[in-house]
Design a protein around this motif. Structure first.
Motif, PDB file in Angstrom:
ATOM      1  N   LYS A  90     -10.242 -27.271 -70.654  1.00  0.00           N
ATOM      2  CA  LYS A  90      -8.784 -27.412 -70.730  1.00  0.00           C
ATOM      3  C   LYS A  90      -8.166 -26.310 -71.575  1.00  0.00           C
ATOM      4  O   LYS A  90      -7.125 -25.745 -71.219  1.00  0.00           O
ATOM      5  CB  LYS A  90      -8.424 -28.777 -71.314  1.00  0.00           C
ATOM      6  N   ASN A  91      -8.808 -25.967 -72.664  1.00  0.00           N
ATOM      7  CA  ASN A  91      -8.245 -24.958 -73.556  1.00  0.00           C
ATOM      8  C   ASN A  91      -8.441 -23.546 -73.020  1.00  0.00           C
ATOM      9  O   ASN A  91      -7.600 -22.675 -73.263  1.00  0.00           O
ATOM     10  CB  ASN A  91      -8.843 -25.107 -74.957  1.00  0.00           C
ATOM     11  N   VAL A  92      -9.513 -23.305 -72.286  1.00  0.00           N
ATOM     12  CA  VAL A  92      -9.661 -22.018 -71.607  1.00  0.00           C
ATOM     13  C   VAL A  92      -8.576 -21.875 -70.552  1.00  0.00           C
ATOM     14  O   VAL A  92      -7.946 -20.814 -70.403  1.00  0.00           O
ATOM     15  CB  VAL A  92     -11.063 -21.895 -70.975  1.00  0.00           C
ATOM     16  N   ASP A  93      -8.310 -22.958 -69.809  1.00  0.00           N
ATOM     17  CA  ASP A  93      -7.273 -22.933 -68.784  1.00  0.00           C
ATOM     18  C   ASP A  93      -5.891 -22.695 -69.389  1.00  0.00           C
ATOM     19  O   ASP A  93      -5.063 -21.968 -68.827  1.00  0.00           O
ATOM     20  CB  ASP A  93      -7.268 -24.249 -67.996  1.00  0.00           C
ATOM     21  N   LYS A  94      -5.636 -23.293 -70.547  1.00  0.00           N
ATOM     22  CA  LYS A  94      -4.362 -23.052 -71.227  1.00  0.00           C
ATOM     23  C   LYS A  94      -4.195 -21.573 -71.547  1.00  0.00           C
ATOM     24  O   LYS A  94      -3.140 -20.979 -71.332  1.00  0.00           O
ATOM     25  CB  LYS A  94      -4.292 -23.856 -72.529  1.00  0.00           C
ATOM     26  N   ALA A  95      -5.249 -20.993 -72.066  1.00  0.00           N
ATOM     27  CA  ALA A  95      -5.184 -19.606 -72.526  1.00  0.00           C
ATOM     28  C   ALA A  95      -5.025 -18.624 -71.374  1.00  0.00           C
ATOM     29  O   ALA A  95      -4.391 -17.575 -71.521  1.00  0.00           O
ATOM     30  CB  ALA A  95      -6.426 -19.262 -73.329  1.00  0.00           C
ATOM     31  N   THR A  96      -5.599 -18.962 -70.227  1.00  0.00           N
ATOM     32  CA  THR A  96      -5.570 -18.029 -69.096  1.00  0.00           C
ATOM     33  C   THR A  96      -4.419 -18.314 -68.135  1.00  0.00           C
ATOM     34  O   THR A  96      -4.338 -17.707 -67.073  1.00  0.00           O
ATOM     35  CB  THR A  96      -6.906 -18.078 -68.337  1.00  0.00           C
ATOM     36  N   GLY A  97      -3.546 -19.250 -68.509  1.00  0.00           N
ATOM     37  CA  GLY A  97      -2.345 -19.477 -67.728  1.00  0.00           C
ATOM     38  C   GLY A  97      -2.417 -20.599 -66.725  1.00  0.00           C
ATOM     39  O   GLY A  97      -1.434 -20.907 -66.064  1.00  0.00           O
ATOM     40  N   ALA A  98      -3.600 -21.235 -66.606  1.00  0.00           N
ATOM     41  CA  ALA A  98      -3.724 -22.333 -65.659  1.00  0.00           C
ATOM     42  C   ALA A  98      -2.974 -23.575 -66.148  1.00  0.00           C
ATOM     43  O   ALA A  98      -2.553 -24.411 -65.353  1.00  0.00           O
ATOM     44  CB  ALA A  98      -5.189 -22.674 -65.416  1.00  0.00           C
ATOM     45  N   LEU A  99      -2.823 -23.693 -67.475  1.00  0.00           N
ATOM     46  CA  LEU A  99      -2.063 -24.794 -68.068  1.00  0.00           C
ATOM     47  C   LEU A  99      -1.132 -24.233 -69.138  1.00  0.00           C
ATOM     48  O   LEU A  99      -1.418 -23.194 -69.739  1.00  0.00           O
ATOM     49  CB  LEU A  99      -3.015 -25.809 -68.723  1.00  0.00           C
ATOM     50  N   GLU A 100      -0.038 -24.936 -69.359  1.00  0.00           N
ATOM     51  CA  GLU A 100       0.885 -24.490 -70.395  1.00  0.00           C
ATOM     52  C   GLU A 100       0.291 -24.791 -71.775  1.00  0.00           C
ATOM     53  O   GLU A 100      -0.245 -25.869 -72.006  1.00  0.00           O
ATOM     54  CB  GLU A 100       2.231 -25.210 -70.251  1.00  0.00           C
ATOM     55  N   GLY A 101       0.374 -23.845 -72.679  1.00  0.00           N
ATOM     56  CA  GLY A 101      -0.193 -24.044 -74.004  1.00  0.00           C
ATOM     57  C   GLY A 101       0.603 -23.336 -75.080  1.00  0.00           C
ATOM     58  O   GLY A 101       1.626 -22.717 -74.820  1.00  0.00           O
TER      59      GLY A 101
END
Length: 246
Positions: free
Chosen positions: A68-79
Motif C-alpha cells: 500500500k505504501n509503495v503504491d502511494k509513493a508511486t502514484g497508484a494511491l493518494e498519499g
C-alpha cells in the motif's frame, strides 16, 4: 571505531530501540515512501527500497501494508508528500550529532529539533558543521565468535572496504553504500548473518563522556529520537557504561 567495543555499543542501541518498537513501523513506512518515490516501485531496480522492505519484513510488517505504501509513493494511491531533511548540531561536550528526518512540514520539524537541542544542552548547527566527522557507508556487525578470516574473505571478495575486529571479538565490515547489496548477499551466501546490516553515517572519531555528561547526552539523544519526524540519529559520543550509539 576500531579499538572500542562495537559489540557492546550495538547491543545497547538495539536494547533501546526495542523499548521504542511502536515507532519503528512509522519510520520504516516513511522510508519506503521516499525510496519508492525517488527510485520507483521495482525492488530489483531500487536498492534503497529493497533495504527498506527488508527492514519492514524484519519488523513483521504485513505485506499488504508494504504494498500500500509503495503504491502511494508511486502514484497508484493518494498519499502524503514527505521530504528528507538533515540537521547537524552539537551535544554535550561538543559531541557531533546528525538528525535525519522525513517531514511534510519543514517549519514544524526544524522548530522541534532546535527546541530539543537547546532544552537539553546542545546547539543546532549549520549544514556541514559536523557531517565531515562521519563516513556514509554500509555497515555489517557480527557477534563475537564469528570466524574473522572467513568473514574477511567473503566480504573483501564482494567489494567491502574494510573488516575490523573490536575488543570483544565482534567483527565489523564496512563498504561503500553502493556496494552494500552485493556485500550483504555474499556474506549471507557464505552463511554469515549480521546482527546489524545497514547503510549508515559512521563516526570517524569518538568523544568520551561519563557521569552526568553521559546521562545528559543520552537524554538529548532520546528526545531527538522520539521526535515524530526523526528517522535516525547519529553521533560520535562514547557514553561510559552505555556504549557509543550510532
Amino acid at each position: 571505531m576500531a579499538g572500542h567495543s562495537k559489540w557492546a555499543n550495538i547491543q545497547h542501541r538495539k536494547g533501546r530501540q526495542d523499548e521504542k518498537r511502536g515507532r519503528i513501523w512509522t519510520r520504516i513506512i516513511r522510508e519506503i515512501v521516499v525510496a519508492a518515490r525517488q527510485g520507483g516501485g521495482d525492488l530489483a531496480m531500487n536498492p534503497r527500497l529493497r533495504l527498506a522492505v527488508d527492514k519492514a519484513k524484519a519488523a513483521n510488517m504485513p505485506a499488504d501494508t508494504i504494498k500500500k505504501n509503495v503504491d502511494k509513493a508511486t502514484g497508484a494511491l493518494e498519499g502524503v508528500n514527505y521530504e528528507e531533511v538533515r540537521y547537524e548540531g552539537y551535544g554535550i561536550g561538543g559531541a557531533a550529532v546528525i538528525v535525519d528526518c522525513m517531514t511534510d512540514n519543514r517549519v514544524r520539524t526544524v522548530a522541534e529539533v532546535r527546541h530539543a537541542f537547546s532544552k537539553y544542552g546542545g546547539n543546532l548547527g549549520t549544514e556541514g558543521s559536523v557531517a565531515f566527522q562521519f563516513k556514509h557507508c554500509g555497515q555489517f556487525v557480527f557477534a563475537p565468535g564469528t570466524p574473522e578470516d572467513k568473514v574477511m574473505e567473503a566480504a573483501l571478495e564482494a567489494g567491502a572496504d574494510d573488516v575490523i575486529a573490536d575488543d570483544e571479538g565482534a567483527i565489523e565490515v564496512l563498504s561503500d553504500p553502493l556496494a552494500f547489496e552485493p556485500v550483504k548477499q555474499a556474506l549471507e551466501a557464505a552463511g554469515f548473518k549480521p546482527e546489524v546490516a545497514e547503510v549508515t553515517m559512521r563516526a570517524e572519531n569518538s568523544i568520551e563522556l561519563s557521569g552526568d555528561d553521559a546521562a545528559r547526552m543520552q537524554k538529548l539523544l532520546d528526545v531527538l529520537e522520539d521526535l515524530d519526524d526523526t528517522q535516525a540519529v547519529f553521533h560520535n559520543a562514547e557514553l561510559a557504561g552505555l556504549g557509543a550509539l550510532q
